[in-house]
Design an enzyme around this catalytic site. Structure first.
Site, PDB file in Angstrom:
ATOM      1  N   LYS A 152       1.339 -10.963   8.468  1.00  0.00           N
ATOM      2  CA  LYS A 152       0.835 -10.021   7.464  1.00  0.00           C
ATOM      3  C   LYS A 152       1.101 -10.540   6.049  1.00  0.00           C
ATOM      4  O   LYS A 152       0.252 -10.386   5.157  1.00  0.00           O
ATOM      5  CB  LYS A 152       1.462  -8.629   7.654  1.00  0.00           C
TER       6      LYS A 152
ATOM      7  N   HIS B 188      -0.003   7.334  15.533  1.00  0.00           N
ATOM      8  CA  HIS B 188      -0.894   6.351  14.920  1.00  0.00           C
ATOM      9  C   HIS B 188      -1.008   5.080  15.786  1.00  0.00           C
ATOM     10  O   HIS B 188      -2.112   4.608  16.077  1.00  0.00           O
ATOM     11  CB  HIS B 188      -0.374   6.012  13.514  1.00  0.00           C
TER      12      HIS B 188
ATOM     13  N   HIS C 178      -8.537   0.387  13.982  1.00  0.00           N
ATOM     14  CA  HIS C 178      -8.223   1.567  13.170  1.00  0.00           C
ATOM     15  C   HIS C 178      -9.391   2.535  13.001  1.00  0.00           C
ATOM     16  O   HIS C 178      -9.171   3.729  12.857  1.00  0.00           O
ATOM     17  CB  HIS C 178      -7.692   1.143  11.798  1.00  0.00           C
TER      18      HIS C 178
ATOM     19  N   LYS D 201       0.876  -1.186   0.000  1.00  0.00           N
ATOM     20  CA  LYS D 201       0.000   0.000   0.000  1.00  0.00           C
ATOM     21  C   LYS D 201       0.907   1.229   0.000  1.00  0.00           C
ATOM     22  O   LYS D 201       1.746   1.393   0.896  1.00  0.00           O
ATOM     23  CB  LYS D 201      -0.882   0.031   1.246  1.00  0.00           C
TER      24      LYS D 201
ATOM     25  N   GLU E 292      -7.241  -6.106  -0.736  1.00  0.00           N
ATOM     26  CA  GLU E 292      -8.247  -5.900   0.312  1.00  0.00           C
ATOM     27  C   GLU E 292      -9.686  -6.052  -0.173  1.00  0.00           C
ATOM     28  O   GLU E 292     -10.525  -5.187   0.015  1.00  0.00           O
ATOM     29  CB  GLU E 292      -8.038  -4.525   0.982  1.00  0.00           C
TER      30      GLU E 292
HETATM   31  P1  NAD Z   1       7.184   8.397  10.463  1.00  0.00           P
HETATM   32  O1  NAD Z   1       7.617   7.909   9.158  1.00  0.00           O
HETATM   33  O2  NAD Z   1       6.695   9.799  10.560  1.00  0.00           O
HETATM   34  O3  NAD Z   1       8.380   8.200  11.499  1.00  0.00           O
HETATM   35  C1  NAD Z   1       8.197   8.583  12.855  1.00  0.00           C
HETATM   36  C2  NAD Z   1       9.305   9.548  13.322  1.00  0.00           C
HETATM   37  O4  NAD Z   1      10.488   8.795  13.575  1.00  0.00           O
HETATM   38  C3  NAD Z   1       9.697  10.609  12.304  1.00  0.00           C
HETATM   39  O5  NAD Z   1       9.986  11.808  12.980  1.00  0.00           O
HETATM   40  C4  NAD Z   1      10.960  10.022  11.675  1.00  0.00           C
HETATM   41  O6  NAD Z   1      11.816  11.008  11.116  1.00  0.00           O
HETATM   42  C5  NAD Z   1      11.601   9.370  12.879  1.00  0.00           C
HETATM   43  N1  NAD Z   1      12.504   8.266  12.594  1.00  0.00           N
HETATM   44  C6  NAD Z   1      12.331   7.277  11.680  1.00  0.00           C
HETATM   45  N2  NAD Z   1      13.287   6.345  11.836  1.00  0.00           N
HETATM   46  C7  NAD Z   1      14.084   6.761  12.838  1.00  0.00           C
HETATM   47  C8  NAD Z   1      15.230   6.215  13.462  1.00  0.00           C
HETATM   48  N3  NAD Z   1      15.706   5.015  13.137  1.00  0.00           N
HETATM   49  N4  NAD Z   1      15.813   6.926  14.453  1.00  0.00           N
HETATM   50  C9  NAD Z   1      15.291   8.132  14.844  1.00  0.00           C
HETATM   51  N5  NAD Z   1      14.198   8.684  14.324  1.00  0.00           N
HETATM   52  C10 NAD Z   1      13.596   7.989  13.325  1.00  0.00           C
HETATM   53  O7  NAD Z   1       6.039   7.482  11.091  1.00  0.00           O
HETATM   54  P2  NAD Z   1       5.763   5.908  11.064  1.00  0.00           P
HETATM   55  O8  NAD Z   1       5.059   5.629  12.314  1.00  0.00           O
HETATM   56  O9  NAD Z   1       6.969   5.120  10.719  1.00  0.00           O
HETATM   57  O10 NAD Z   1       4.746   5.746   9.838  1.00  0.00           O
HETATM   58  C11 NAD Z   1       3.506   6.423   9.809  1.00  0.00           C
HETATM   59  C12 NAD Z   1       3.065   6.524   8.369  1.00  0.00           C
HETATM   60  O11 NAD Z   1       2.922   5.220   7.851  1.00  0.00           O
HETATM   61  C13 NAD Z   1       1.748   7.230   8.175  1.00  0.00           C
HETATM   62  O12 NAD Z   1       1.851   8.107   7.073  1.00  0.00           O
HETATM   63  C14 NAD Z   1       0.779   6.103   7.862  1.00  0.00           C
HETATM   64  O13 NAD Z   1      -0.283   6.520   7.035  1.00  0.00           O
HETATM   65  C15 NAD Z   1       1.686   5.137   7.155  1.00  0.00           C
HETATM   66  N6  NAD Z   1       1.240   3.740   7.216  1.00  0.00           N
HETATM   67  C16 NAD Z   1       1.188   3.053   6.050  1.00  0.00           C
HETATM   68  C17 NAD Z   1       0.818   1.722   6.047  1.00  0.00           C
HETATM   69  C18 NAD Z   1       0.819   0.946   4.755  1.00  0.00           C
HETATM   70  O14 NAD Z   1       0.360  -0.200   4.750  1.00  0.00           O
HETATM   71  N7  NAD Z   1       1.351   1.504   3.689  1.00  0.00           N
HETATM   72  C19 NAD Z   1       0.500   1.071   7.255  1.00  0.00           C
HETATM   73  C20 NAD Z   1       0.579   1.799   8.436  1.00  0.00           C
HETATM   74  C21 NAD Z   1       0.958   3.135   8.406  1.00  0.00           C
HETATM   75  N1  GLY Z   2      -1.910  -1.497   7.325  1.00  0.00           N
HETATM   76  C1  GLY Z   2      -3.005  -2.163   6.726  1.00  0.00           C
HETATM   77  C2  GLY Z   2      -2.674  -2.900   5.473  1.00  0.00           C
HETATM   78  O1  GLY Z   2      -1.543  -2.958   5.066  1.00  0.00           O
HETATM   79  O2  GLY Z   2      -3.550  -3.421   4.847  1.00  0.00           O
END
Ligand code: NAD
Ligand code: GLY
Length: 362
Positions: free
Chosen positions: A229, A267, A250, A145, A239
């Site tokens: 997963k 999140h 969610h 995704k 999906e």
């Molecule tokens: P993010 O990418 O914003 O990372 C969180 C924070 O951690 C940021 O400030 C980043 O710069 C920092 N960071 C990342 N790696 C680090 C490291 N090793 N050391 C220090 N800091 C670090 O957030 P996230 O929680 O990784 O991802 C959230 C995003 O993922 C949302 O946009 C959400 O919509 C998306 N998401 C997508 C899917 C999918 O299936 N594609 C599933 C769940 C979430």
């Molecule tokens: N995070 C939900 C999905 O990948 O389907």
């Protein structure tokens, strides 16, 4: 197997199958990079927080290739169409051909935008996910995704575009802030809560080791969640059915995140509270027992995650936000509920009065 030997999980999608590598010291492993890349052009997409920490190590692995980097500013606010345009310009500047590859070095924000960019360049090129948050390792980097946000809502534009590989180097988690790390643990618990009771029991025993970021426990937790997963994605890539189960917690969680203007809750924290609410609603509908809810909330609390709605949030407003969820159809709320640990189900037509009562009681 020694404690840090990489694990490999296969995401089985026929000719588009790919490996998820989980281990330490993977970033700079040039031989592994050469085995994964088809061409010579690589654009590393990262952000201004992660690149200073890990781009040098990654560059050791990319020696001998023609590569450049494109960095986003940090934060969800930068997961935009405008930045996809800029990343595509960077590919043009690199002289990228159809065998080029984008490497996504960062959390879910970077991974989602990088994957969407890869799906657009010349109608689709390879990309490799190098997740550096726990949430990205166990969830967003696997399953294809991809997408960006619009001012009217999150993740409204996107594509299913599977990566060529996922390389989860757990060394990168050493610098991840504790709150972000715990938010990732919520997504680990989610996988177990939906469909893997033995994994849930294992998490109950390993909670302290996981909080201490013990390498062996971490690799095992990531591998088990990714394995779960990968199975769901292989059976239902786009999906049409089962994959919706991954949204356990969610619908409540997104409403909580939105009500908090995406600043009150991460999140994973929204998902933690949301899973507890889904469990309480299931109990109210006589699908599960109070003991199931208590078991889930006990584990979440032990992992340092919130389980109650933040003060000041209005149940009526949360319900209104839940009506906007992407899973709803035909004017009916569609929720992921459960019959206890490991037994989640998709349920349509839940009465709003029951949802409201659950919110009011929490
Ligand atoms: P993010 O990418 O914003 O990372 C969180 C924070 O951690 C940021 O400030 C980043 O710069 C920092 N960071 C990342 N790696 C680090 C490291 N090793 N050391 C220090 N800091 C670090 O957030 P996230 O929680 O990784 O991802 C959230 C995003 O993922 C949302 O946009 C959400 O919509 C998306 N998401 C997508 C899917 C999918 O299936 N594609 C599933 C769940 C979430
Ligand atoms: N995070 C939900 C999905 O990948 O389907």
């Amino acid at each position: 197997m020694n404690m840090t030997a990489p694990r490999i999980i296969d995401v089985a999608l026929g000719q588009r199958s790919y490996p998820v590598w989980i281990g330490a010291g993977l970033l700079e492993d040039a031989a592994r990079w050469r085995s994964m890349l088809r061409g010579r052009h690589v654009l590393v997409l990262s952000n201004t927080t992660v690149a200073p920490l890990y781009l040098d190590r990654l560059s050791e692995g990319l020696q001998g290739l023609t590569w450049s980097s494109f960095l986003l500013d940090d934060g969800e606010a930068h997961k935009t169409f405008a930045n996809v345009g800029k990343a595509l310009e960077a590919l043009g500047g690199l002289g990228a051909t159809r065998d080029a590859c984008i490497v996504a070095l960062g959390g879910g924000v970077v991974g989602d935008l990088a994957g969407f960019t890869a799906s657009c360049w010349m109608r689709g090129i390879d990309f490799i996910q190098v997740p550096t948050t726990l949430l990205a390792m166990v969830d967003s980097s696997v399953g294809g995704k991809t997408g960006v946000n619009l001012p009217v809502g999150k993740n409204l534009v996107g594509a299913f575009h599977q990566p060529r590989a996922v390389l989860a180097d757990i060394d990168t988690l050493e610098t991840l802030p504790a709150r972000e790390y715990r938010a990732g643990l919520a997504e680990v618990v989610k996988g177990a809560a939906i469909g893997d009771e033995p994994f849930f029991a294992w998490l109950e025993h390993q909670a302290d080791a996981l909080l201490a970021r013990d390498q062996a426990a971490l690799i095992e937790a990531i591998a088990r969640k990714v394995q779960y997963k990968a199975g769901v994605v292989a059976r239902d890539e786009t999906e049409q059915g089962e994959r919706a189960l991954l949204n356990f917690g969610h619908t409540f969680g997104h409403a909580l995140e939105t009500a908090g203007h995406y600043t009150t809750l991460l999140h994973g924290e929204g998902v933690a509270i949301g899973m507890g609410l889904a469990a309480r609603l299931s109990e109210r509908l006589h699908m599960s027992q109070a003991a199931d809810t208590a078991r889930l909330q006990r584990l979440l609390k032990r992992l340092g995650l919130p389980v109650t709605i933040p003060a000041g949030m209005d149940p009526q407003q949360l319900l209104a936000l839940m009506r906007l969820d992407k899973k709803n159809s035909g004017g009916q709320l569609r929720l992921i509920l459960w019959r206890g640990v490991g037994r989640a189900e998709i349920v349509s037509g839940v009465a709003e009065a029951d949802i409201l009562a659950t919110l009011q009681a929490s």
